[in-house]
Design a protein around this motif. Structure first.
Motif, PDB file in Angstrom:
ATOM      1  N   ALA A   1       0.828  -1.209   0.000  1.00 28.45           N
ATOM      2  CA  ALA A   1       0.000   0.000   0.000  1.00 28.45           C
ATOM      3  C   ALA A   1       0.863   1.260   0.000  1.00 28.45           C
ATOM      4  N   ARG A   2       2.090   1.112   0.493  1.00 30.90           N
ATOM      5  CA  ARG A   2       2.973   2.281   0.562  1.00 30.90           C
ATOM      6  C   ARG A   2       3.642   2.599  -0.771  1.00 30.90           C
TER       7      ARG A   2
ATOM      8  N   ALA B   1       1.903   3.495  -3.247  1.00 33.99           N
ATOM      9  CA  ALA B   1       0.993   4.425  -3.926  1.00 33.99           C
ATOM     10  C   ALA B   1       1.536   5.849  -3.964  1.00 33.99           C
ATOM     11  N   VAL B   2       1.401   6.459  -5.138  1.00 31.92           N
ATOM     12  CA  VAL B   2       1.761   7.865  -5.331  1.00 31.92           C
ATOM     13  C   VAL B   2       0.627   8.514  -6.106  1.00 31.92           C
ATOM     14  N   TYR B   3       0.200   9.683  -5.664  1.00 32.33           N
ATOM     15  CA  TYR B   3      -0.781  10.405  -6.459  1.00 32.33           C
ATOM     16  C   TYR B   3      -0.620  11.900  -6.249  1.00 32.33           C
ATOM     17  N   PHE B   4      -0.472  12.641  -7.306  1.00 36.04           N
ATOM     18  CA  PHE B   4      -0.595  14.099  -7.224  1.00 36.04           C
ATOM     19  C   PHE B   4      -0.771  14.692  -8.617  1.00 36.04           C
ATOM     20  N   LYS B   5      -1.175  15.943  -8.622  1.00 38.57           N
ATOM     21  CA  LYS B   5      -1.420  16.629  -9.884  1.00 38.57           C
ATOM     22  C   LYS B   5      -0.470  17.822  -9.947  1.00 38.57           C
ATOM     23  N   ALA B   6       0.328  17.874 -10.996  1.00 43.86           N
ATOM     24  CA  ALA B   6       1.302  18.964 -11.121  1.00 43.86           C
ATOM     25  C   ALA B   6       0.906  19.876 -12.270  1.00 43.86           C
ATOM     26  N   THR B   7       0.985  21.179 -12.013  1.00 44.26           N
ATOM     27  CA  THR B   7       0.706  22.157 -13.056  1.00 44.26           C
ATOM     28  C   THR B   7       1.895  23.102 -13.149  1.00 44.26           C
TER      29      THR B   7
ATOM     30  N   GLU C   1       0.478   9.123 -11.096  1.00 44.42           N
ATOM     31  CA  GLU C   1      -0.185   8.145 -10.253  1.00 44.42           C
ATOM     32  C   GLU C   1       0.562   6.820 -10.340  1.00 44.42           C
TER      33      GLU C   1
END
Lengths: 74, 328
Positions: A43-44, A46-52, A66
């Motif tokens: 479970a560790r 996991a990566v998620y983010f949104k870059a602008t 992701e």
């Protein structure tokens, strides 16, 4: 020079940063675990983010990063 | 609806009710009606009491809001403890870095990268505002020192608050990292962007968690690899007092600077997330309290008005009956 130092140079040459290298290693170590620890550790991943990216105050298209943890074979 | 407005509405409604019950003229009622639009529609010219239906509707909506705020408080409270454990455990990762490389927020560098960390969701009190305030002060200081500034903003709230004023300084905006439970992977992916943009020093601003009711806006400083090398030469850090095996100092410090960015980022995100939950818990608790106060006042208004209406009708019937009696 130790072996670790030599390999460190190699991943730099391959264009990896220290954090990328460390995370790649961590993923492999987590993958080497046995159940019941494996699913907990997976479970560790996991990566998620949104870059602008912003240029002169105006946003460009957003990029979503992701990483979904690999499914554990039963 | 803001608390003040709600209270004003209540005051108006009560004023009107009392004005009519002592036989006040409708002109006085008309004056107060213009001040509040909501209850005014329920209280047209010549009507003696505030509409019971409208008060009932308001009571219902207030109690629904109270249910939501209570639920949000419970959710925040249940998430707080694990988040707190994570944040406190992550402190062990950053302290060795400060011991070895020092914390140099005042280091003079040609370029400064500001990294305000905020939440992605609102309704959590003043924590995001605090981060923005501290960041603005730091921006002013950096401007005074003629350091070139850019910003990597983390979290949607800081972006919203800072875009208007300093939007042209933005280099990257990183949002939605709080959508999933925090992992070191996410923190280091964000840190990688920060390390890439960091060409001097990076000032990471976040809320350090002190207790469930106290959060301190904190600045964590990460220098770039070259800057760490310079400060090692100037004996500002203890790197040279250690004997290390491995690559040369420059490469070693580059690795350390990157890893420190990751560790500091993980710690800062964990602390900020915990502070967000604590702050949300607190603000939702006071919202629930306000809602119950409001509900109490509305209930009182409702009952009084109902009673007054009944009394008036009784008086009308009795006086009508006695008038008929007199006529006989």
């Amino acid at each position: 020079m130790s072996a670790a130092a030599n390999s460190a140079a190699y991943w730099r040459i391959a264009g990896m940063s220290y954090l990328k290298y460390a995370n790649a290693c961590a993923e492999i170590v987590r993958g080497a675990l046995k159940e019941p620890h494996l699913s907990k550790a997976r479970a560790r991943d996991a990566v998620y983010f949104k870059a602008t990216k912003y240029v002169k105050g105006s946003p460009e298209a957003a990029v979503i990063t992701e990483v979904i943890p690999a499914e554990i074979p039963k | 609806m803001s608390r003040n407005r709600a209270f004003r509405l209540l005051k108006d409604a009560r004023l009107r009710a009392s004005a009519t019950s002592v036989g006040g003229t409708s002109s006085r009622v008309g004056q107060t009606v213009t001040r509040s639009a909501d209850l005014a529609s329920a209280h047209p010219e010549g009507v003696r009491h505030v509409s019971l239906q409208i008060v009932q509707q308001r009571m219902k909506s207030v109690s629904n809001i109270q249910k939501i705020t209570k639920a949000m408080k419970m959710v925040a409270a249940s998430r707080l403890k694990p988040a707190q454990d994570k944040a406190i455990a992550s402190r062990g990762m950053v302290t060795p870095f400060y011991k070895l490389l020092g914390d140099l927020p005042g280091a003079e560098t040609a370029k400064t990268l500001m990294v305000p960390i905020s939440s992605d969701k609102g309704l959590c009190g003043g924590i995001n505002g605090n981060v923005v305030k501290v960041s603005n002060v730091l921006l002013e200081t950096a401007k005074d020192k003629e350091s070139e500034i850019s910003m990597d903003v983390i979290g949607d709230k800081a972006r919203g608050l800072m875009q208007r004023q300093v939007g042209e300084l933005f280099a990257n905006v990183l949002v939605d990292a709080t959508k999933q439970p925090l992992t070191f992977g996410t923190a280091s992916a964000l840190a990688e962007q920060v390390a890439k943009d960091n060409e001097g020093k990076a000032l990471i601003v976040y809320n350090r968690f002190v207790s469930a009711i106290s959060f301190k806006p904190t600045i964590a400083t990460v220098l770039s690899g070259e800057e760490y090398e310079k400060s090692a030469e100037n004996l500002e850090n203890k790197f040279d007092s250690y004997e290390v095996e491995g690559p040369d100092r420059g490469e070693f410090l580059l690795d350390l600077a990157e890893f420190k960015t990751g560790a500091v980022m993980y710690n800062a995100l964990a602390e900020n997330n915990t502070s967000e939950l604590g702050s949300r818990m607190q603000s939702m608790e006071s919202s629930s309290k306000n809602a119950s106060e409001m509900l109490q006042k509305l209930t009182l208004l409702y009952n009084r008005t109902r009673q007054a209406a009944i009394t008036t009708e009784l008086i009308e019937i009795i006086s009508g009956a006695s008038a008929l009696e007199d006529a006989k």
